[in-house]
Design an enzyme around this catalytic site. Structure first.
Site, PDB file in Angstrom:
ATOM      1  CD  GLU A 143      -2.164  -1.666   2.746  1.00 54.04           C
ATOM      2  OE1 GLU A 143      -2.132  -0.794   3.617  1.00 54.04           O
ATOM      3  OE2 GLU A 143      -2.587  -2.801   2.958  1.00 54.04           O
ATOM      4  CD  GLU A 149      -5.607   2.251   3.435  1.00 54.99           C
ATOM      5  OE1 GLU A 149      -4.440   1.869   3.206  1.00 54.99           O
ATOM      6  OE2 GLU A 149      -6.155   2.181   4.556  1.00 54.99           O
ATOM      7  CB  CYS A 181      -8.229   1.338   8.533  1.00 54.70           C
ATOM      8  SG  CYS A 181      -7.788   0.942   6.845  1.00 54.70           S
TER       9      CYS A 181
HETATM   10 ZN    ZN Z   1      -7.960   2.542   5.316  1.00 56.87          ZN
END
Ligand code: ZN
Length: 700
Positions: free
Chosen positions: A368, A384, A464
């Site tokens: 990521e 993200e 998240c």
């Molecule tokens: Zn996230």
């Protein structure tokens, strides 16, 4: 309040009151009405500006009532759908979802129940983010007895799970009490603490209640005692930044300098000397938590060199922008020019070389993370949702310090495109990953496309992005305005009614915005008397024409400063109209961006557009767009809750002459005429599952 200069301290009804500058003296009365206690208020220490500028402050969420149709579609979901749903997941009351065990962990840590810890090391952050979203909802939409009661009970439980020394983390308390602070790289203790602190600050600001604030202050005091440059203290720093910006927030509401100093310590020590994360591996009690971190590279956590020497955005994108946000905060608080310069260099590297047109960042699905300049693949990126939220947080801070509208341009881009694309229009599904091109058939598990999902996912056990999107929507007001004593800055043209002061004169601002539809905005300013202050209107970077009229008179030669049009000498009543050119247009990427070579994207105002299979049939890769022909815009009331669509002429490579047994052969391509229809990227994936593409091949 952060910018107020303190003259002296006095007591009213036994409560300490900071007496502030003459102009703002009446603020005390106003504060008395809005908070129970004023025992702690910022002293303004550190706020003398050697940078020659005062940081712009927020208008309190309490004083901003957002009335915007476009945004409220999403914002109302936070209170009505997301917060109740998340509460059920935290309590394991969603039948087909992975168990969260989050509240259960707190009950066990509090000694109310027997059992084992379950979940990720950072499972506690789920309840922290829930409480933070609740706080912003209470702050911006008004108090709600039932919701507040639930939050208060949860805070009580959190308090019971806190150790006698102030330590608060259910994973380490229940499972690994001997291993506290022994694996900062993977343990997420400081990250989790940061989310708790952010939630507590928000809850205190929303309700005036101190219970949660007191809990996190005890924990933050413990952290301040544990970490620092002094001998005998731990010289580590978090593997996942977050606590740094949280400690700055805690300092700003409590005035306790040790929080600011600990935040500064964490930022200053990162990447200095032998990498701490390699040192701690040699520790007696060290134990690896995530096997995938074998072969760890310090770039991943931005600890490869001291932060002031970092010029390019590296590593895990969310970690990076959370760290940079704290760096910006500290650059301001300590008037630290080299730190601000590093922030500017990192910002520039991101937005000129490593960011998607949608405001997405982190182009590698693996880890990521950021990769290298111009590496911006469209179909297998990560981008993200949390990373774009972090980019908005970083940009907001830089805009407050520098008063340069270029930061709000990117904040707007991130919020209107990637952040909104992250949530389904019914509030029930979320994207973690935000690709710019999707072919659902190749989003296969156990392949390099595994992370890309063509359909928004339900809330995960470990979540998240969903709560991060929720807290961002609930606190949207923070991105609309900035203010100082004599000026109000308007960054986003979102309809709302706000109450504040200009030059000490209370005033009411109303923004009545048709911005996304036609670029028109009306701004009404009403105050008891002429304030003589200023109103600064952001001129969006994409606007070719930005006309402003004041009380019916067009402003022909406006004063413009760093992308803001400045209106001076505000009267008691002002009617300002803005007309921004919102025409849809084609955008090319720098030719160094291999993935976008020979392609164009369509933007209209802040919105990036995309093609969807629902409007254009399958195989979007076979389509070419004619950029010489006109784009046509139409408002479609029934489509996706009401959107402006953009249509264009184009061609499609025909399948004619090919049969399914042929993969390769010598044959000229045949083109057929088509009309291409584009919709806003933020709305993609809200109809039947299908292909999507932002970058379209250009017909030459
Ligand atoms: Zn996230």
């Amino acid at each position: 309040l952060q910018r107020l200069k303190v003259l002296y301290i006095t007591k009213i009804n036994g409560t300490d009151i900071w007496k502030i500058s003459k102009k703002k003296a009446f603020s005390i009365k106003r504060l008395m009405e809005t908070t129970d206690k004023l025992a702690v208020l910022n002293t303004g220490e550190g706020a003398q500006c050697r940078m020659g500028k005062d940081r712009l402050a927020d208008i309190s969420l309490k004083n901003i009532d957002i009335t915007d149709k476009f945004w409220n579609k999403y914002r109302s979901l936070v209170k009505d759908v997301i917060i109740p749903y998340q509460w059920d997941t935290l309590n394991d009351n969603v039948p087909d979802a992975e168990p969260s065990h989050c509240i259960e962990n707190f009950r066990i840590a509090a000694g109310e129940k027997k059992g084992e810890f379950y979940g990720a090391v950072f499972q506690d952050t789920d309840v922290a983010k829930w409480l933070e979203a609740v706080a912003y909802v209470l702050d911006s939409q008004g108090r709600d007895e039932e919701l507040e009661k639930l939050a208060d009970e949860t805070i009580d439980l959190i308090g019971k799970a806190q150790g006698p020394d102030g330590y608060l983390n259910t994973y380490f308390t229940i499972k690994e009490p001997e291993r506290r602070w022994t694996n900062l790289r993977e343990g997420h203790e400081l990250y989790t603490a940061g989310h708790m602190i952010e939630a507590a600050v928000a809850y205190y600001q929303a309700t005036g209640k101190r219970r949660f604030l007191d809990i996190v202050m005890r924990f933050a005091d413990l952290i301040s005692k544990k970490f620092g440059p002094e001998e005998g203290k731990c010289h580590g720093y978090p593997g996942h930044p977050e606590i740094e910006l949280a400690l700055v927030k805690l300092y700003r509401v409590t005035g306790k300098k040790n929080y600011l100093e600990t935040a500064k310590y964490f930022v200053d020590v990162r990447g200095v000397g032998e990498n701490y994360f390699f040192q701690e591996e040699k520790g007696e009690k060290y134990q690896q938590i995530f096997p995938e971190f074998a072969g760890y590279e310090p770039e991943y956590s931005q600890s490869h060199k001291p932060v002031r020497e970092q010029k390019t955005a590296e590593g895990h994108a969310v970690r990076a922008v959370y760290l940079y946000s704290a760096m910006a905060d500290l650059a301001y608080e300590y008037q630290d020019e080299p730190l601000l310069k590093a922030c500017e260099a990192l910002w520039k590297n991101i937005v000129t070389k490593r960011m998607y047109i949608t405001g997405g960042i982190g182009s590698s699905g693996l880890l990521e993370r950021f990769t290298t300049d111009y590496d911006l693949p469209n179909d297998r990126n990560y981008a993200e949702s949390c990373a774009s939220i972090g980019l908005a947080m970083f940009g907001k801070r830089m805009g407050q310090i520098t008063r340069d509208a270029k930061y709000a341009d990117i904040v707007e881009k991130a919020l209107y495109n990637t952040v909104l694309a992250g949530i389904a229009m019914d509030g029930k599904g979320f994207f973690y990953v935000n690709p710019l091109e999707v072919w659902p058939d190749n989003c296969l598990n156990r392949t390099s496309m595994e992370h890309v999902k063509p359909v928004r996912q339900k809330w995960f056990g470990v979540a998240c992005c969903p709560p991060n999107i929720a807290r961002t929507l609930a606190s949207l007001g923070q991105y609309i305005y900035g203010e100082d004593e004599e000026s109000i800055f308007i960054n986003l043209y979102v309809s709302n009614e706000a109450e504040t002061q200009i030059n000490g004169v209370p005033c009411k601002l109303t923004i009545d915005s048709d911005f996304l539809k036609n670029g028109n905005v009306k701004i009404y300013v009403k105050s008891q008397q002429d304030s003589g202050g200023k109103l600064a209107l952001r001129i969006p970077g994409y606007s070719r024409r930005f006309l402003v009229s004041r009380n019916g008179n067009e402003i022909s030669s406006p004063r413009i400063e760093k992308g803001y049009l400045i209106l001076e000498d505000m009267k008691a009543e002002e009617i300002i109209t803005v007309s921004c050119n919102m025409e849809a247009r084609f955008i090319h990427a720098n030719p160094e961006v291999r993935a976008d070579e020979g392609r164009v994207a369509i933007i209209r105002g802040p919105l990036v557009y995309c093609l969807e299979e629902a409007d254009n049939g399958r195989n979007l890769s076979s389509l070419y767009i004619d950029t010489k022909a006109e784009l046509t815009e139409a408002y479609e009331d029934e489509l996706l809750g009401g959107v402006v669509t953009v249509t264009a002429k184009g061609k499609r490579i025909s399948n004619e002459g090919w049969n399914e047994d042929e993969l390769y052969k010598e044959q000229e391509i045949q083109l057929e005429d088509v009309v291409l229809k584009a919709v806003p990227y933020c709305n993609w994936g809200n109809r039947e599952t299908g292909e999507m593409a932002v970058w379209i091949k250009e017909l030459f």
